[in-house]
Design a protein around this motif. Structure first.
Motif, short mmCIF file in Angstrom:
data_model
loop_
_atom_site.label_atom_id
_atom_site.label_comp_id
_atom_site.label_asym_id
_atom_site.label_seq_id
_atom_site.Cartn_x
_atom_site.Cartn_y
_atom_site.Cartn_z
N PRO A 150 0.82 -1.24 0.00
CA PRO A 150 0.00 0.00 0.00
C PRO A 150 0.84 1.27 0.00
N LEU A 151 2.00 1.23 0.64
CA LEU A 151 2.87 2.40 0.64
C LEU A 151 3.34 2.73 -0.77
N PHE A 152 3.65 1.71 -1.55
CA PHE A 152 4.07 1.92 -2.93
C PHE A 152 2.99 2.65 -3.73
N PHE A 153 1.75 2.22 -3.60
CA PHE A 153 0.66 2.85 -4.36
C PHE A 153 0.34 4.25 -3.83
N VAL A 154 0.44 4.45 -2.52
CA VAL A 154 0.19 5.79 -1.96
C VAL A 154 1.21 6.78 -2.48
N VAL A 155 2.48 6.40 -2.45
CA VAL A 155 3.55 7.30 -2.91
C VAL A 155 3.43 7.54 -4.41
N TRP B 222 13.26 12.04 -4.06
CA TRP B 222 13.82 12.14 -2.72
C TRP B 222 12.80 12.66 -1.72
N LEU B 223 11.91 13.55 -2.16
CA LEU B 223 10.91 14.10 -1.25
C LEU B 223 9.99 13.00 -0.73
N GLY B 224 9.58 12.09 -1.60
CA GLY B 224 8.74 10.99 -1.15
C GLY B 224 9.45 10.11 -0.13
N LEU B 225 10.75 9.85 -0.37
CA LEU B 225 11.51 9.03 0.57
C LEU B 225 11.70 9.76 1.90
N ILE B 226 11.92 11.05 1.87
CA ILE B 226 12.07 11.83 3.11
C ILE B 226 10.79 11.77 3.93
N LEU B 227 9.64 11.93 3.29
CA LEU B 227 8.37 11.90 4.01
C LEU B 227 8.11 10.51 4.61
N VAL B 228 8.45 9.46 3.89
CA VAL B 228 8.25 8.11 4.40
C VAL B 228 9.19 7.84 5.57
N ILE C 294 20.39 10.86 16.81
CA ILE C 294 21.42 9.90 16.40
C ILE C 294 20.79 8.55 16.07
N PHE C 295 19.82 8.12 16.87
CA PHE C 295 19.14 6.87 16.57
C PHE C 295 18.42 6.94 15.22
N ASN C 296 17.78 8.06 14.96
CA ASN C 296 17.10 8.22 13.67
C ASN C 296 18.10 8.28 12.52
N PHE C 297 19.22 8.94 12.74
CA PHE C 297 20.25 9.01 11.70
C PHE C 297 20.75 7.61 11.34
N LEU C 298 21.03 6.80 12.35
CA LEU C 298 21.51 5.45 12.09
C LEU C 298 20.46 4.62 11.36
N SER C 299 19.19 4.78 11.76
CA SER C 299 18.12 4.02 11.11
C SER C 299 17.95 4.43 9.66
N HIS C 300 17.96 5.73 9.38
CA HIS C 300 17.77 6.20 8.01
C HIS C 300 18.99 5.89 7.15
N TRP C 301 20.18 6.03 7.70
CA TRP C 301 21.39 5.81 6.92
C TRP C 301 21.53 4.36 6.49
N ASN C 302 21.12 3.43 7.35
CA ASN C 302 21.26 2.01 7.04
C ASN C 302 20.02 1.42 6.35
N GLN C 303 19.02 2.24 6.05
CA GLN C 303 17.78 1.74 5.47
C GLN C 303 18.02 1.25 4.04
N PHE C 304 17.54 0.07 3.75
CA PHE C 304 17.68 -0.50 2.41
C PHE C 304 16.34 -0.84 1.77
N LEU D 198 13.15 0.40 2.09
CA LEU D 198 12.32 1.50 1.57
C LEU D 198 12.92 2.14 0.31
N PRO D 199 14.21 2.45 0.27
CA PRO D 199 14.76 2.98 -0.99
C PRO D 199 14.65 1.99 -2.15
N GLN D 200 14.80 0.71 -1.85
CA GLN D 200 14.71 -0.28 -2.92
C GLN D 200 13.31 -0.34 -3.52
N VAL D 201 12.28 -0.03 -2.73
CA VAL D 201 10.91 -0.06 -3.23
C VAL D 201 10.51 1.26 -3.86
#
Length: 299
Positions: free
Chosen positions: A145-150, A159-165, A221-231, A233-236
């Motif tokens: 559903p996230l794919f279709f919403v975006v 990049w804006l869509g990825l930032i919002l997600v 810092i926790f959010n930075f680590l989570s976003h930096w290592n995310q694979f 969501l960007p792949q989708v």
């Protein structure tokens, strides 16, 4: 005529030998806990150290002596990873997206957490628990559903869509963490600022946010680590155009291609480039992280 009973002094009870087994058990427990932490540290540090050392070797040295030191520092591995494998482009892309997503997450999360912690209004607990309930919702369950919403919003492959997600999935933890932290701050300072004529917006941005700096840095810092290592969501959400890929996508493509080409030195160099920002952020802000995590327990 009655007199008050005078308290009689009692001699201190001597320490008996029965206390020694307790102390011995505490010593054994401390030794075991320190030994476990030392083992955990070695299991974490040694693979990173091996990766950095291998990034300066040639492919022949990696295959012939994987545990040995390099004969010379081959810095060209890093140059080939940065330019030839486009790790530099992916690095800049990730830096832009993560900076935007963390900034948006902290602004929205800190504002919501401050309202939940300091203001009383109807439905406050319901809205708060809706935020907290997002912590129990795995990302992969909403990919379709996230794919279709975006895509329907016109933000697919942007990049804006990825930032919002990123910001949406980080808000539950941010609100949960900062709400508890804002509750530990003294109310007398806020009341004094309101008496002096400070409005609610100035109170939040000029008084409460600086006081909440340790907690803000910790959760950022926790959010930075989570976003930096995310694979996942960007792949989708970023497909087709390689110029917009994130660093995790670039490293995945590099690992697949280098598995056939046998250029392991460039692969280790690319991995080292991806790890360096994470280590730098933690080393620079480790004291703020520790103080932010323990601030709520010291009140």
């Amino acid at each position: 005529m009655t007199t008050l009973d005078q308290p009689t002094a009692t001699a201190p009870t001597p320490v008996t030998s029965g206390d020694r087994p307790v102390r011995r058990e505490l010593g054994v427990a401390n030794a075991l806990s320190h030994g476990f932490l030392l083992l955990w540290g070695l299991l974490t540090v040694l693979p990173l150290l091996w990766m950095f050392i291998s990034s300066f070797k040639t492919n022949g040295e990696i295959l012939a002596d994987p545990w040995g030191l390099p004969g010379a520092l081959h810095l060209d591995n890093w140059a080939r990873a940065w330019t030839g494998a486009h790790i530099g482009r992916y690095f800049i892309n990730s830096l832009v997206v993560v900076t935007g997503s963390v900034s948006l997450t902290m602004l929205m999360g800190a504002t919501a957490a401050y309202v939940f912690a300091r203001y009383e209004f109807r439905g406050r607990q319901v809205v708060y628990y809706l935020f907290v309930g997002g912590l129990m919702f795995p990302v992969f369950l909403a990919l379709v559903p996230l794919f279709f919403v975006v895509r329907n919003a016109g933000l697919f492959n942007t990049w804006l869509g990825l930032i919002l997600v990123y910001a949406a999935y980080s808000l539950p933890f941010t609100v949960f963490f900062l709400t508890a932290f804002f509750r530990t701050l003294p109310t007398s300072v806020a009341e004094a600022a309101l008496v002096d004529g400070c409005g609610h917006f100035r109170l939040f941005f000029r008084v409460m946010l600086p006081m909440a700096r340790p907690g803000l840095i910790s959760v950022a810092i926790f959010n930075f680590l989570s976003h930096w290592n995310q694979f996942l969501l960007p792949q989708v959400l970023l497909q087709g155009d390689e110029s917009k890929w994130m660093l995790a996508q670039g490293l995945f493509a590099l690992s697949v291609s280098q598995g056939y080409a046998g250029d392991y030195a460039r692969l280790f160099a690319g991995l080292s480039i991806a790890v360096l920002p994470v280590l730098a952020v933690y080393v620079a802000f480790q004291r703020q992280v520790q103080s932010g995590l323990t601030a709520g327990q010291l009140k």
